[in-house]
Design a protein around this motif. Structure first.
Motif, PDB file in Angstrom:
ATOM      1  N   VAL A  21       0.832  -1.211   0.000  1.00  0.00           N
ATOM      2  CA  VAL A  21       0.000   0.000   0.000  1.00  0.00           C
ATOM      3  C   VAL A  21       0.865   1.259   0.000  1.00  0.00           C
ATOM      4  O   VAL A  21       1.760   1.412   0.834  1.00  0.00           O
ATOM      5  N   LYS A  22       0.573   2.120  -0.958  1.00  0.00           N
ATOM      6  CA  LYS A  22       1.230   3.423  -1.040  1.00  0.00           C
ATOM      7  C   LYS A  22       0.166   4.520  -1.014  1.00  0.00           C
ATOM      8  O   LYS A  22      -0.926   4.356  -1.555  1.00  0.00           O
ATOM      9  N   LYS A  23       0.508   5.622  -0.374  1.00  0.00           N
ATOM     10  CA  LYS A  23      -0.385   6.780  -0.370  1.00  0.00           C
ATOM     11  C   LYS A  23       0.450   8.022  -0.614  1.00  0.00           C
ATOM     12  O   LYS A  23       1.367   8.328   0.154  1.00  0.00           O
ATOM     13  N   VAL A  24       0.127   8.724  -1.714  1.00  0.00           N
ATOM     14  CA  VAL A  24       0.874   9.911  -2.106  1.00  0.00           C
ATOM     15  C   VAL A  24      -0.065  11.115  -2.102  1.00  0.00           C
ATOM     16  O   VAL A  24      -1.166  11.059  -2.665  1.00  0.00           O
ATOM     17  N   TYR A  25       0.370  12.179  -1.443  1.00  0.00           N
ATOM     18  CA  TYR A  25      -0.390  13.437  -1.443  1.00  0.00           C
ATOM     19  C   TYR A  25       0.359  14.483  -2.270  1.00  0.00           C
ATOM     20  O   TYR A  25       1.593  14.550  -2.239  1.00  0.00           O
ATOM     21  N   GLY A  79       6.589   6.534   6.892  1.00  0.00           N
ATOM     22  CA  GLY A  79       5.809   5.882   5.854  1.00  0.00           C
ATOM     23  C   GLY A  79       6.244   4.481   5.494  1.00  0.00           C
ATOM     24  O   GLY A  79       5.611   3.825   4.670  1.00  0.00           O
ATOM     25  N   GLU A  80       7.316   3.991   6.110  1.00  0.00           N
ATOM     26  CA  GLU A  80       7.813   2.655   5.808  1.00  0.00           C
ATOM     27  C   GLU A  80       7.571   1.714   6.974  1.00  0.00           C
ATOM     28  O   GLU A  80       7.661   2.116   8.137  1.00  0.00           O
ATOM     29  N   GLY A 103      -1.657  -0.379  -4.475  1.00  0.00           N
ATOM     30  CA  GLY A 103      -1.725  -1.455  -3.511  1.00  0.00           C
ATOM     31  C   GLY A 103      -3.165  -1.805  -3.176  1.00  0.00           C
ATOM     32  O   GLY A 103      -4.109  -1.229  -3.723  1.00  0.00           O
ATOM     33  N   ALA A 104      -3.339  -2.761  -2.274  1.00  0.00           N
ATOM     34  CA  ALA A 104      -4.684  -3.223  -1.946  1.00  0.00           C
ATOM     35  C   ALA A 104      -4.777  -3.666  -0.492  1.00  0.00           C
ATOM     36  O   ALA A 104      -3.789  -4.066   0.120  1.00  0.00           O
ATOM     37  N   VAL A 105      -5.999  -3.579   0.044  1.00  0.00           N
ATOM     38  CA  VAL A 105      -6.302  -4.055   1.390  1.00  0.00           C
ATOM     39  C   VAL A 105      -7.499  -4.979   1.301  1.00  0.00           C
ATOM     40  O   VAL A 105      -8.523  -4.631   0.697  1.00  0.00           O
ATOM     41  N   GLY A 111       4.697   1.644   0.280  1.00  0.00           N
ATOM     42  CA  GLY A 111       4.694   0.210  -0.006  1.00  0.00           C
ATOM     43  C   GLY A 111       4.629  -0.660   1.231  1.00  0.00           C
ATOM     44  O   GLY A 111       5.472  -1.541   1.431  1.00  0.00           O
ATOM     45  N   VAL A 112       3.615  -0.442   2.073  1.00  0.00           N
ATOM     46  CA  VAL A 112       3.459  -1.182   3.327  1.00  0.00           C
ATOM     47  C   VAL A 112       2.711  -2.492   3.085  1.00  0.00           C
ATOM     48  O   VAL A 112       1.665  -2.506   2.440  1.00  0.00           O
ATOM     49  N   SER A 113       3.250  -3.585   3.637  1.00  0.00           N
ATOM     50  CA  SER A 113       2.608  -4.900   3.511  1.00  0.00           C
ATOM     51  C   SER A 113       2.680  -5.639   4.836  1.00  0.00           C
ATOM     52  O   SER A 113       3.738  -5.665   5.477  1.00  0.00           O
ATOM     53  N   PHE A 114       1.572  -6.224   5.263  1.00  0.00           N
ATOM     54  CA  PHE A 114       1.538  -7.094   6.444  1.00  0.00           C
ATOM     55  C   PHE A 114       0.180  -7.776   6.502  1.00  0.00           C
ATOM     56  O   PHE A 114      -0.745  -7.416   5.783  1.00  0.00           O
ATOM     57  N   GLU A 115       0.062  -8.767   7.386  1.00  0.00           N
ATOM     58  CA  GLU A 115      -1.199  -9.476   7.576  1.00  0.00           C
ATOM     59  C   GLU A 115      -1.505  -9.595   9.054  1.00  0.00           C
ATOM     60  O   GLU A 115      -0.600  -9.649   9.886  1.00  0.00           O
ATOM     61  N   ILE A 116      -2.798  -9.608   9.373  1.00  0.00           N
ATOM     62  CA  ILE A 116      -3.256  -9.797  10.751  1.00  0.00           C
ATOM     63  C   ILE A 116      -4.096 -11.064  10.791  1.00  0.00           C
ATOM     64  O   ILE A 116      -5.048 -11.215  10.021  1.00  0.00           O
ATOM     65  N   LYS A 117      -3.746 -11.960  11.695  1.00  0.00           N
ATOM     66  CA  LYS A 117      -4.462 -13.233  11.797  1.00  0.00           C
ATOM     67  C   LYS A 117      -5.692 -13.097  12.700  1.00  0.00           C
ATOM     68  O   LYS A 117      -5.754 -12.210  13.559  1.00  0.00           O
ATOM     69  N   LYS A 118      -6.638 -13.978  12.497  1.00  0.00           N
ATOM     70  CA  LYS A 118      -7.852 -13.984  13.298  1.00  0.00           C
ATOM     71  C   LYS A 118      -7.508 -14.209  14.776  1.00  0.00           C
ATOM     72  O   LYS A 118      -6.713 -15.084  15.123  1.00  0.00           O
ATOM     73  N   GLY A 119      -8.111 -13.400  15.647  1.00  0.00           N
ATOM     74  CA  GLY A 119      -7.902 -13.535  17.077  1.00  0.00           C
ATOM     75  C   GLY A 119      -6.634 -12.892  17.588  1.00  0.00           C
ATOM     76  O   GLY A 119      -6.321 -12.988  18.781  1.00  0.00           O
TER      77      GLY A 119
END
Length: 421
Positions: free
Chosen positions: A9-13, A221-222, A80-82, A43-51
């Motif tokens: 995920v990238k966000k540019v203003y 931002g990183e 990017g995507a969420v 370019g942020v990437s990560f995952e969150i597991k259930k619980g």
């Protein structure tokens, strides 16, 4: 199983020097660029597991709030995507999602509708929401008349009582009183026991360590790292005290380390810009910093972790038995602790004009979680008269991290034994 997946995920203003530049750029025949790009997320990437309870930490301006708004759909990423699975309840900022003209009750139903509940379903939840918020008859008043504490109570109460699969909290609890915060943290524990997922953003490192299974660290931002919360808090401490090296800062830090005349204070990230400076300056405090056990300059220390407070004093006159001192205050200005060379019966001799003394106070502080202010001083007595050569009041901000809760100013570190006969 991941319930939230953040993928590159990238966000540019676009930043413009003047409002008119935006119009010029939009209508310029040759498409001249008048803006500069600001990358809030890189370019942020990560995952969150259930619980899982995941902590998100970083300095102000690191991109935390932007990331949360993208996860909840308030903002759209530049690229990017969420992907998320399940119902999300979020407290992104005070009063977000509330209509200030509506009463508390009306806003409860409004938020329920936004979450996909019918009015009939919300009617079964209203009593629990009102009981937890505990704002009395103000529940029937327009929320624009609420204090910040009432906002927090109602917003958090709605969020946790609409049975979300994922709860996102962004510093929303910092405005509540200690009793309300305690009640909220008990709810956190209940949510975890039920297998709910929590994404928690806070500058309270003690709570991050206590409640979060793991954490991620954002900086400029990183995504710098992710892992066990205690390790991530240690990394965060290096970042805020400017002892974290990345590709952009490594060369500068190496140059600074090689410069024998460099000052400690030039590396500080915890200087209070409104400190008080006074004295006759016959002796002058020219350098100062807080150091952890490894000798690194820092501003954050774990409860009862040994650290040192150091200062350098340059003398512009011959002074007999100067007194070197420090004091630590809480944010309300109460003196918590402190000492000096006279109290400790340490002889300091007689200074010569141009001499420089380096003083180190080494200690561990069993204080509560929070921020404290450090003051430094060099004083003395001449012909029985007290002299202030130099004082720097409320100079440094010291952040204490503790995962324990006790009453009063400090932790007595009691050892409790319970026997049942």
């Amino acid at each position: 199983m991941s319930v939230i997946s953040v993928q590159d995920v990238k966000k540019v203003y676009k930043l413009y020097d003047k409002p008119l530049d935006r119009l010029k750029e939009a209508f310029h025949i040759r498409r001249k660029i008048y803006h500069t790009d600001h990358f809030a997320l890189k370019g942020v990437s990560f995952e969150i597991k259930k619980g899982e309870t995941l902590g998100l930490i970083g300095k102000n301006g690191s991109g935390k709030s932007t990331l949360l708004k993208i996860i909840t759909g308030v903002l759209t990423p530049t690229s990017g995507a969420v992907h998320s699975t399940g119902r999300i309840a979020a407290l992104l900022e005070l009063g977000a999602g509330f209509n200030p003209e509506y009463t508390g009750i009306e806003n409860i139903y409004l938020n329920g509708t936004m979450m996909g509940y019918s009015r009939e379903e919300m009617e079964t939840k209203v009593p629990a929401i009102m009981e937890f918020a505990d704002i009395g008859q103000f529940i029937h008043q327009p929320v624009k008349t609420y204090s910040s504490g009432m906002f927090a109570r109602l917003a958090f109460s709605v969020a946790i009582n609409v049975d979300p699969d994922i709860l996102i909290v962004d510093e929303a609890l910092s405005v509540g009183d200690i009793f309300f915060q305690s009640k909220c943290y008990r709810k956190f524990e209940e949510f975890a026991e039920k297998g709910k997922t929590i994404l928690f953003v806070s500058h309270d490192m003690g709570s991050i360590i206590k409640y979060c299974d793991r954490s991620i660290v954002l900086n400029e931002g990183e995504l710098i790292a992710e892992g066990p919360s205690r390790d991530m808090v240690d990394l965060y401490k290096k970042i805020v005290s400017k002892n974290f090296l990345n590709e952009e800062t490594e060369k500068f830090e190496q140059q600074t380390a090689a410069d024998k005349n460099s000052f400690w204070k030039e590396k500080l990230g915890n200087l209070n810009s409104k400190y008080l400076d006074y004295g006759n300056k016959r002796a002058e405090i020219i350098d100062y910093a807080l150091f952890d056990g490894t000798g690194a300059i820092m501003s954050t220390v774990s409860r009862s972790e040994t650290f040192s407070l150091r200062m350098k004093v340059k003398f512009h006159d011959k002074i007999k038995e100067p007194i070197f001192a420090y004091t630590i205050k809480d944010v309300k200005g109460n003196d918590i602790t402190g000492t000096n060379t006279m109290f400790e019966a340490i002889g300091t001799g007689t200074s010569a004009d141009g001499s420089i003394y380096e003083i180190s106070f080494e200690q561990a502080l069993p204080l509560h979680n929070g921020e404290y202010l450090v003051s430094l001083g060099c004083t003395g007595y001449e012909d029985g008269e007290f002299q202030v050569y130099h004082r720097l009041y409320d100079l440094l901000i010291l952040n204490i991290i503790s995962d324990r809760a006790t009453v009063g100013f400090f932790d007595a570190e009691s050892k409790i034994t319970v026997k049942r006969n």
